[in-house]
Design a protein around this motif. Structure first.
Motif, PDB file in Angstrom:
ATOM      1  N   ALA A  19       0.826  -1.206   0.000  1.00  0.00           N
ATOM      2  CA  ALA A  19       0.000   0.000   0.000  1.00  0.00           C
ATOM      3  C   ALA A  19       0.865   1.264   0.000  1.00  0.00           C
ATOM      4  CB  ALA A  19      -0.931   0.006   1.211  1.00  0.00           C
ATOM      5  N   ILE A  20       1.929   1.262   0.786  1.00  0.00           N
ATOM      6  CA  ILE A  20       2.827   2.416   0.836  1.00  0.00           C
ATOM      7  C   ILE A  20       3.507   2.618  -0.511  1.00  0.00           C
ATOM      8  CG2 ILE A  20       4.989   3.261   1.843  1.00  0.00           C
ATOM      9  CD1 ILE A  20       4.017   1.933   4.486  1.00  0.00           C
ATOM     10  N   THR A  21       3.943   1.537  -1.131  1.00  0.00           N
ATOM     11  CA  THR A  21       4.607   1.628  -2.430  1.00  0.00           C
ATOM     12  C   THR A  21       3.670   2.157  -3.504  1.00  0.00           C
ATOM     13  OG1 THR A  21       6.003  -0.243  -1.814  1.00  0.00           O
ATOM     14  CG2 THR A  21       5.898   0.314  -4.151  1.00  0.00           C
ATOM     15  N   ILE A  22       2.457   1.641  -3.562  1.00  0.00           N
ATOM     16  CA  ILE A  22       1.471   2.104  -4.547  1.00  0.00           C
ATOM     17  C   ILE A  22       1.145   3.574  -4.309  1.00  0.00           C
ATOM     18  CG2 ILE A  22      -0.930   1.892  -5.309  1.00  0.00           C
ATOM     19  CD1 ILE A  22      -0.686  -1.134  -4.694  1.00  0.00           C
ATOM     20  N   SER A  23       0.898   3.925  -3.052  1.00  0.00           N
ATOM     21  CA  SER A  23       0.545   5.298  -2.721  1.00  0.00           C
ATOM     22  C   SER A  23       1.670   6.263  -3.079  1.00  0.00           C
ATOM     23  CB  SER A  23       0.219   5.408  -1.232  1.00  0.00           C
ATOM     24  OG  SER A  23      -0.112   6.726  -0.896  1.00  0.00           O
ATOM     25  N   TRP A  24       2.900   5.892  -2.773  1.00  0.00           N
ATOM     26  CA  TRP A  24       4.034   6.775  -3.081  1.00  0.00           C
ATOM     27  C   TRP A  24       4.201   6.945  -4.588  1.00  0.00           C
ATOM     28  CZ3 TRP A  24       6.713  10.373  -0.836  1.00  0.00           C
ATOM     29  CH2 TRP A  24       7.843  10.848  -1.472  1.00  0.00           C
ATOM     30  N   SER A  25       4.019   5.875  -5.343  1.00  0.00           N
ATOM     31  CA  SER A  25       4.192   5.971  -6.797  1.00  0.00           C
ATOM     32  C   SER A  25       3.118   6.844  -7.442  1.00  0.00           C
ATOM     33  CB  SER A  25       4.191   4.582  -7.438  1.00  0.00           C
ATOM     34  OG  SER A  25       2.918   3.990  -7.329  1.00  0.00           O
ATOM     35  N   SER A  29       3.607  11.566  -1.747  1.00  0.00           N
ATOM     36  CA  SER A  29       3.340  12.251  -0.485  1.00  0.00           C
ATOM     37  C   SER A  29       3.542  11.284   0.682  1.00  0.00           C
ATOM     38  CB  SER A  29       1.901  12.768  -0.473  1.00  0.00           C
ATOM     39  OG  SER A  29       1.542  13.203   0.817  1.00  0.00           O
ATOM     40  N   ILE A  30       4.362  11.711   1.638  1.00  0.00           N
ATOM     41  CA  ILE A  30       4.599  10.881   2.819  1.00  0.00           C
ATOM     42  C   ILE A  30       3.329  10.744   3.645  1.00  0.00           C
ATOM     43  CG2 ILE A  30       5.876  10.741   4.997  1.00  0.00           C
ATOM     44  CD1 ILE A  30       8.242  12.024   3.535  1.00  0.00           C
ATOM     45  N   LEU A  31       2.554  11.820   3.741  1.00  0.00           N
ATOM     46  CA  LEU A  31       1.308  11.774   4.512  1.00  0.00           C
ATOM     47  C   LEU A  31       0.355  10.732   3.944  1.00  0.00           C
ATOM     48  CD1 LEU A  31      -0.558  12.871   6.726  1.00  0.00           C
ATOM     49  CD2 LEU A  31      -1.347  14.569   5.073  1.00  0.00           C
ATOM     50  N   TRP A  32       0.106  10.770   2.632  1.00  0.00           N
ATOM     51  CA  TRP A  32      -0.798   9.793   2.023  1.00  0.00           C
ATOM     52  C   TRP A  32      -0.229   8.378   2.104  1.00  0.00           C
ATOM     53  CZ3 TRP A  32      -5.602  10.442   1.827  1.00  0.00           C
ATOM     54  CH2 TRP A  32      -6.159  11.666   1.548  1.00  0.00           C
ATOM     55  N   ALA A  33       1.067   8.228   1.938  1.00  0.00           N
ATOM     56  CA  ALA A  33       1.680   6.905   2.044  1.00  0.00           C
ATOM     57  C   ALA A  33       1.490   6.329   3.444  1.00  0.00           C
ATOM     58  CB  ALA A  33       3.161   6.976   1.686  1.00  0.00           C
ATOM     59  N   THR A  34       1.605   7.176   4.453  1.00  0.00           N
ATOM     60  CA  THR A  34       1.396   6.728   5.833  1.00  0.00           C
ATOM     61  C   THR A  34      -0.052   6.318   6.074  1.00  0.00           C
ATOM     62  OG1 THR A  34       3.140   8.230   6.582  1.00  0.00           O
ATOM     63  CG2 THR A  34       1.629   7.394   8.258  1.00  0.00           C
ATOM     64  N   ILE A  35      -0.980   7.145   5.617  1.00  0.00           N
ATOM     65  CA  ILE A  35      -2.402   6.826   5.778  1.00  0.00           C
ATOM     66  C   ILE A  35      -2.747   5.531   5.059  1.00  0.00           C
ATOM     67  CG2 ILE A  35      -4.757   7.579   5.189  1.00  0.00           C
ATOM     68  CD1 ILE A  35      -3.713  10.487   5.657  1.00  0.00           C
ATOM     69  N   HIS A  36      -2.292   5.398   3.831  1.00  0.00           N
ATOM     70  CA  HIS A  36      -2.586   4.188   3.072  1.00  0.00           C
ATOM     71  C   HIS A  36      -1.879   2.971   3.662  1.00  0.00           C
ATOM     72  CE1 HIS A  36      -3.601   6.995  -0.479  1.00  0.00           C
ATOM     73  NE2 HIS A  36      -4.676   6.733   0.247  1.00  0.00           N
ATOM     74  N   GLY A  37      -0.706   3.172   4.251  1.00  0.00           N
ATOM     75  CA  GLY A  37      -0.021   2.078   4.934  1.00  0.00           C
ATOM     76  C   GLY A  37      -0.809   1.579   6.131  1.00  0.00           C
ATOM     77  N   LEU A  38      -1.453   2.497   6.841  1.00  0.00           N
ATOM     78  CA  LEU A  38      -2.291   2.096   7.975  1.00  0.00           C
ATOM     79  C   LEU A  38      -3.535   1.341   7.515  1.00  0.00           C
ATOM     80  CD1 LEU A  38      -2.029   5.329  10.150  1.00  0.00           C
ATOM     81  CD2 LEU A  38      -0.944   3.122  10.578  1.00  0.00           C
ATOM     82  N   LEU A  39      -4.059   1.711   6.365  1.00  0.00           N
ATOM     83  CA  LEU A  39      -5.245   1.033   5.825  1.00  0.00           C
ATOM     84  C   LEU A  39      -4.877  -0.277   5.121  1.00  0.00           C
ATOM     85  CD1 LEU A  39      -7.095   4.131   4.342  1.00  0.00           C
ATOM     86  CD2 LEU A  39      -7.620   2.915   6.458  1.00  0.00           C
ATOM     87  N   SER A  40      -3.640  -0.430   4.770  1.00  0.00           N
ATOM     88  CA  SER A  40      -3.000  -1.564   4.103  1.00  0.00           C
ATOM     89  C   SER A  40      -3.875  -2.268   3.057  1.00  0.00           C
ATOM     90  CB  SER A  40      -2.424  -2.533   5.115  1.00  0.00           C
ATOM     91  OG  SER A  40      -3.392  -3.179   5.869  1.00  0.00           O
ATOM     92  N   TRP A  41      -4.399  -3.439   3.373  1.00  0.00           N
ATOM     93  CA  TRP A  41      -5.087  -4.241   2.362  1.00  0.00           C
ATOM     94  C   TRP A  41      -6.345  -3.573   1.825  1.00  0.00           C
ATOM     95  CZ3 TRP A  41      -2.693  -7.486  -0.425  1.00  0.00           C
ATOM     96  CH2 TRP A  41      -1.663  -8.249   0.084  1.00  0.00           C
TER      97      TRP A  41
END
Length: 51
Positions: A19-25, A29-41
């Protein structure tokens, strides 16, 4: 003694890393990557459906 539980508890899951990799690509944005990492699957499945 089984160390598998310790590794799983201390590391991030594959879903979070994906999720973090997809969000970052997409967002760069670090903020969105963090949020999406928390939501993961949930985010990974959402991305797969939207793509």
């Amino acid at each position: 003694m089984d160390n598998t539980g310790k590794v799983v508890k201390s590391g991030i899951s594959i879903g979070s890393a994906l999720a973090i990799t997809i969000s970052w690509s997409i967002n760069k944005s670090i903020l969105w990557a963090t949020i999406h990492g928390l939501l993961s699957w949930f985010y990974v499945i959402y991305y797969a459906i939207q793509k």
